[in-house]
Write a protein that holds these residues in place. Structure first.
Motif, PDB file in Angstrom:
ATOM      1  N   GLY A  87     118.615 -79.647  27.470  1.00 31.84           N
ATOM      2  CA  GLY A  87     118.846 -78.466  28.295  1.00 31.84           C
ATOM      3  C   GLY A  87     119.097 -78.854  29.738  1.00 31.84           C
ATOM      4  N   VAL A  88     120.348 -79.142  30.082  1.00 33.02           N
ATOM      5  CA  VAL A  88     120.696 -79.636  31.414  1.00 33.02           C
ATOM      6  C   VAL A  88     121.709 -78.708  32.072  1.00 33.02           C
ATOM      7  CG1 VAL A  88     122.009 -81.442  32.618  1.00 33.02           C
ATOM      8  CG2 VAL A  88     120.154 -82.071  31.079  1.00 33.02           C
ATOM      9  N   ASP A  89     121.430 -78.356  33.319  1.00 30.81           N
ATOM     10  CA  ASP A  89     122.366 -77.610  34.160  1.00 30.81           C
ATOM     11  C   ASP A  89     122.814 -78.527  35.294  1.00 30.81           C
ATOM     12  OD1 ASP A  89     121.828 -75.390  32.587  1.00 30.81           O
ATOM     13  OD2 ASP A  89     120.375 -74.548  33.998  1.00 30.81           O
ATOM     14  N   LEU A  90     124.113 -78.550  35.560  1.00 30.33           N
ATOM     15  CA  LEU A  90     124.646 -79.361  36.652  1.00 30.33           C
ATOM     16  C   LEU A  90     125.616 -78.537  37.480  1.00 30.33           C
ATOM     17  CD1 LEU A  90     125.564 -82.742  34.872  1.00 30.33           C
ATOM     18  CD2 LEU A  90     123.536 -82.278  36.250  1.00 30.33           C
ATOM     19  N   GLU A  91     125.657 -78.839  38.779  1.00 27.21           N
ATOM     20  CA  GLU A  91     126.667 -78.291  39.676  1.00 27.21           C
ATOM     21  C   GLU A  91     127.252 -79.447  40.475  1.00 27.21           C
ATOM     22  OE1 GLU A  91     125.218 -75.145  42.089  1.00 27.21           O
ATOM     23  OE2 GLU A  91     124.817 -73.802  40.399  1.00 27.21           O
ATOM     24  N   ILE A  92     128.517 -79.764  40.212  1.00 29.16           N
ATOM     25  CA  ILE A  92     129.174 -80.936  40.802  1.00 29.16           C
ATOM     26  C   ILE A  92     130.329 -80.448  41.675  1.00 29.16           C
ATOM     27  CG2 ILE A  92     130.330 -83.122  40.319  1.00 29.16           C
ATOM     28  CD1 ILE A  92     129.077 -82.940  37.465  1.00 29.16           C
ATOM     29  N   PRO A  93     130.181 -80.452  42.995  1.00 32.53           N
ATOM     30  CA  PRO A  93     131.270 -79.971  43.859  1.00 32.53           C
ATOM     31  C   PRO A  93     132.532 -80.808  43.690  1.00 32.53           C
ATOM     32  CG  PRO A  93     129.207 -80.145  45.090  1.00 32.53           C
ATOM     33  CD  PRO A  93     128.989 -80.827  43.763  1.00 32.53           C
ATOM     34  N   VAL A  94     133.668 -80.145  43.647  1.00 34.59           N
ATOM     35  CA  VAL A  94     134.946 -80.841  43.533  1.00 34.59           C
ATOM     36  C   VAL A  94     135.144 -81.745  44.746  1.00 34.59           C
ATOM     37  CG1 VAL A  94     137.454 -80.514  43.550  1.00 34.59           C
ATOM     38  CG2 VAL A  94     136.014 -79.093  42.083  1.00 34.59           C
ATOM     39  N   GLY A  95     135.566 -82.969  44.498  1.00 38.27           N
ATOM     40  CA  GLY A  95     135.820 -83.927  45.559  1.00 38.27           C
ATOM     41  C   GLY A  95     134.623 -84.741  45.983  1.00 38.27           C
ATOM     42  N   SER A  96     133.464 -84.493  45.377  1.00 43.75           N
ATOM     43  CA  SER A  96     132.244 -85.187  45.780  1.00 43.75           C
ATOM     44  C   SER A  96     132.018 -86.441  44.956  1.00 43.75           C
ATOM     45  CB  SER A  96     131.035 -84.259  45.617  1.00 43.75           C
ATOM     46  OG  SER A  96     130.785 -83.996  44.241  1.00 43.75           O
ATOM     47  N   VAL A  97     131.063 -87.254  45.407  1.00 44.90           N
ATOM     48  CA  VAL A  97     130.522 -88.351  44.606  1.00 44.90           C
ATOM     49  C   VAL A  97     129.123 -87.908  44.183  1.00 44.90           C
ATOM     50  CG1 VAL A  97     129.875 -90.771  44.517  1.00 44.90           C
ATOM     51  CG2 VAL A  97     131.846 -90.072  45.889  1.00 44.90           C
ATOM     52  N   PHE A  98     128.955 -87.696  42.892  1.00 42.67           N
ATOM     53  CA  PHE A  98     127.737 -87.102  42.350  1.00 42.67           C
ATOM     54  C   PHE A  98     126.958 -88.175  41.599  1.00 42.67           C
ATOM     55  CE2 PHE A  98     125.180 -84.784  39.285  1.00 42.67           C
ATOM     56  CZ  PHE A  98     124.761 -83.651  39.987  1.00 42.67           C
ATOM     57  N   GLY A  99     125.712 -88.401  41.991  1.00 40.49           N
ATOM     58  CA  GLY A  99     124.889 -89.431  41.376  1.00 40.49           C
ATOM     59  C   GLY A  99     124.053 -88.897  40.236  1.00 40.49           C
ATOM     60  N   LEU A 100     124.003 -89.664  39.162  1.00 41.65           N
ATOM     61  CA  LEU A 100     123.189 -89.327  37.994  1.00 41.65           C
ATOM     62  C   LEU A 100     122.213 -90.480  37.794  1.00 41.65           C
ATOM     63  CD1 LEU A 100     123.009 -87.117  35.779  1.00 41.65           C
ATOM     64  CD2 LEU A 100     124.544 -88.520  34.406  1.00 41.65           C
ATOM     65  N   VAL A 101     120.926 -90.221  38.009  1.00 42.74           N
ATOM     66  CA  VAL A 101     119.930 -91.282  37.943  1.00 42.74           C
ATOM     67  C   VAL A 101     118.802 -90.892  37.005  1.00 42.74           C
ATOM     68  CG1 VAL A 101     120.436 -92.128  40.265  1.00 42.74           C
ATOM     69  CG2 VAL A 101     118.650 -90.414  39.948  1.00 42.74           C
ATOM     70  N   GLY A 102     118.160 -91.895  36.444  1.00 44.45           N
ATOM     71  CA  GLY A 102     117.041 -91.667  35.538  1.00 44.45           C
ATOM     72  C   GLY A 102     116.684 -92.951  34.832  1.00 44.45           C
ATOM     73  N   PRO A 103     115.466 -93.054  34.315  1.00 42.01           N
ATOM     74  CA  PRO A 103     115.057 -94.275  33.611  1.00 42.01           C
ATOM     75  C   PRO A 103     115.793 -94.414  32.285  1.00 42.01           C
ATOM     76  CG  PRO A 103     113.379 -92.578  33.384  1.00 42.01           C
ATOM     77  CD  PRO A 103     114.399 -92.037  34.341  1.00 42.01           C
ATOM     78  N   ASN A 104     115.686 -95.578  31.670  1.00 42.48           N
ATOM     79  CA  ASN A 104     116.271 -95.783  30.347  1.00 42.48           C
ATOM     80  C   ASN A 104     115.713 -94.743  29.380  1.00 42.48           C
ATOM     81  OD1 ASN A 104     117.736 -98.016  31.179  1.00 42.48           O
ATOM     82  ND2 ASN A 104     116.126 -99.466  30.623  1.00 42.48           N
ATOM     83  N   GLY A 105     116.607 -94.150  28.593  1.00 44.70           N
ATOM     84  CA  GLY A 105     116.185 -93.137  27.637  1.00 44.70           C
ATOM     85  C   GLY A 105     116.119 -91.742  28.197  1.00 44.70           C
ATOM     86  N   ALA A 106     116.502 -91.575  29.472  1.00 46.51           N
ATOM     87  CA  ALA A 106     116.427 -90.241  30.083  1.00 46.51           C
ATOM     88  C   ALA A 106     117.512 -89.307  29.573  1.00 46.51           C
ATOM     89  CB  ALA A 106     116.522 -90.358  31.601  1.00 46.51           C
ATOM     90  N   GLY A 107     118.618 -89.870  29.033  1.00 44.85           N
ATOM     91  CA  GLY A 107     119.694 -89.034  28.513  1.00 44.85           C
ATOM     92  C   GLY A 107     120.990 -89.138  29.283  1.00 44.85           C
ATOM     93  N   LYS A 108     121.109 -90.103  30.202  1.00 47.38           N
ATOM     94  CA  LYS A 108     122.301 -90.189  31.046  1.00 47.38           C
ATOM     95  C   LYS A 108     123.568 -90.438  30.228  1.00 47.38           C
ATOM     96  CE  LYS A 108     120.928 -93.586  33.708  1.00 47.38           C
ATOM     97  NZ  LYS A 108     119.679 -93.917  32.967  1.00 47.38           N
ATOM     98  N   THR A 109     123.535 -91.438  29.342  1.00 50.40           N
ATOM     99  CA  THR A 109     124.735 -91.765  28.571  1.00 50.40           C
ATOM    100  C   THR A 109     125.096 -90.646  27.607  1.00 50.40           C
ATOM    101  OG1 THR A 109     124.341 -94.153  28.761  1.00 50.40           O
ATOM    102  CG2 THR A 109     125.732 -93.422  26.943  1.00 50.40           C
ATOM    103  N   THR A 110     124.089 -90.032  27.000  1.00 50.95           N
ATOM    104  CA  THR A 110     124.354 -88.886  26.121  1.00 50.95           C
ATOM    105  C   THR A 110     124.998 -87.751  26.899  1.00 50.95           C
ATOM    106  OG1 THR A 110     122.472 -89.458  24.707  1.00 50.95           O
ATOM    107  CG2 THR A 110     123.291 -87.201  24.570  1.00 50.95           C
ATOM    108  N   LEU A 111     124.510 -87.512  28.109  1.00 51.18           N
ATOM    109  CA  LEU A 111     125.080 -86.459  28.945  1.00 51.18           C
ATOM    110  C   LEU A 111     126.531 -86.768  29.296  1.00 51.18           C
ATOM    111  CD1 LEU A 111     124.840 -83.886  30.600  1.00 51.18           C
ATOM    112  CD2 LEU A 111     123.756 -85.217  32.419  1.00 51.18           C
TER     113      LEU A 111
END
Length: 296
Positions: A22-46
């Motif tokens: 259950g993830v909500d994201l808001e990524i402004p157009v033209g920005s550099v948006f960081g996605l961080v979290g420990p191993n297994g947090a779900g980053k690659t799946t996301l």
């Protein structure tokens, strides 16, 4: 349809209690948006869902008409191809409308941008992991998509290559929208306008990088005492306004309060009876914030 903000709402991919929950994201157009979290947090799946490689169990992705390019964390290519041929093939598949001359211009520009112009005619089978990483980013950029997802793009790079990659990611701001996933928190802090911190498949913090850091500043102090740092840390941990406290050697204690005002009020009383040498507030970097968000 164009949008000002790329969004994800309620994204879920459940692998038996792990994944993205259950993830909500808001990524402004033209920005550099960081996605961080420990191993297994779900980053690659996301990222796999955002790129369309996997289908969410539920939720919506609001990218309008924008197409997406993805560089995976371990990009791989046919070993007998040269770097030029890898990009030629990718451009042919993703941008067939380009003339041969324009396609070559894009290819050469991208190879120069990722630092591989001097290795353009080398076979990829002889590339180091870092060179393949840079070629993967180049392949994503050469697709010409307005939204680029980079999964651990500085992984495997030497210090010079890492610095070059960070400069490249910074240069993309305003030219396209970049989602930058990394476990190297200093890199995220340096290049990202906004960040989302994942823990156990959910976002535990999201917003402007400076805002998240600012909200956590002025809550941590370094206290130097005449010996007895261990006893002071133990006593501080018993107080309700203390979030964390730890001794650093025999004479220093690092303490983080639940709020700045609680620390300002509580420290004077807590230090009574200790030989105080110095008391200094310390702004917390992203690493400290990350530890407090994902810890426990």
């Amino acid at each position: 349809m164009t949008v000002d903000t790329y969004t994800a709402t309620g994204l879920r991919k459940d692998f038996g209690g792990v994944g993205v929950l259950g993830v909500d994201l808001e990524i402004p157009v033209g920005s550099v948006f960081g996605l961080v979290g420990p191993n297994g947090a779900g980053k690659t799946t996301l990222l796999s869902m955002l790129s369309g490689l996997s289908t969410p169990d539920s939720g919506e992705i609001g990218f309008g008409s924008a197409e997406v390019a993805l560089c995976t964390d371990v990009p791989d290519f046919e070993p007998w191809l040269t770097a030029e041929e890898v990009l030629d093939l990718g451009i042919h598949l993703t941008r067939p409308e380009l003339s041969p001359a324009d396609a070559r211009s894009v290819r050469d520009s991208v190879l120069l941008r990722v630092g591989l112009a001097g290795s353009a005619r080398r076979r990829v089978g002889g590339f180091s992991r870092g060179m393949r990483q840079r070629l993967g980013v180049g392949a994503a950029l050469s697709a010409g998509r307005p939204l680029v997802l980079l999964d651990e793009p500085t992984s495997g790079l030497d210090p010079d290559g890492r610095a070059m990659m960070l400069d490249l990611v910074e240069s993309l701001r305003g030219e396209m929208t970049t989602v930058f996933s990394s476990h190297i928190l200093a890199d995220v802090e340096r290049v990202c306008d906004r960040i989302a911190v994942l823990r156990d498949g959910v976002v535990v913090a999201q917003g402007e990088t400076a805002g998240i850091l600012g909200a956590s500043s002025e809550r941590t102090w370094d206290i130097d005492v005449v010996d007895e740092a261990s006893r002071l840390a133990s006593e501080l941990l018993e107080l309700p306004w203390v979030e964390r406290a730890s001794a650093v050697g025999q004479t220093r204690v690092s303490v983080t309060a639940v709020t700045p005002s609680a620390g300002h009020t509580g420290l004077a009383a807590a230090l009574t009876g200790f030989g105080l040498v110095s008391l200094r507030p310390r702004d917390r970097g992203l690493e400290d914030v990350f530890d407090s968000l994902v810890g426990g």
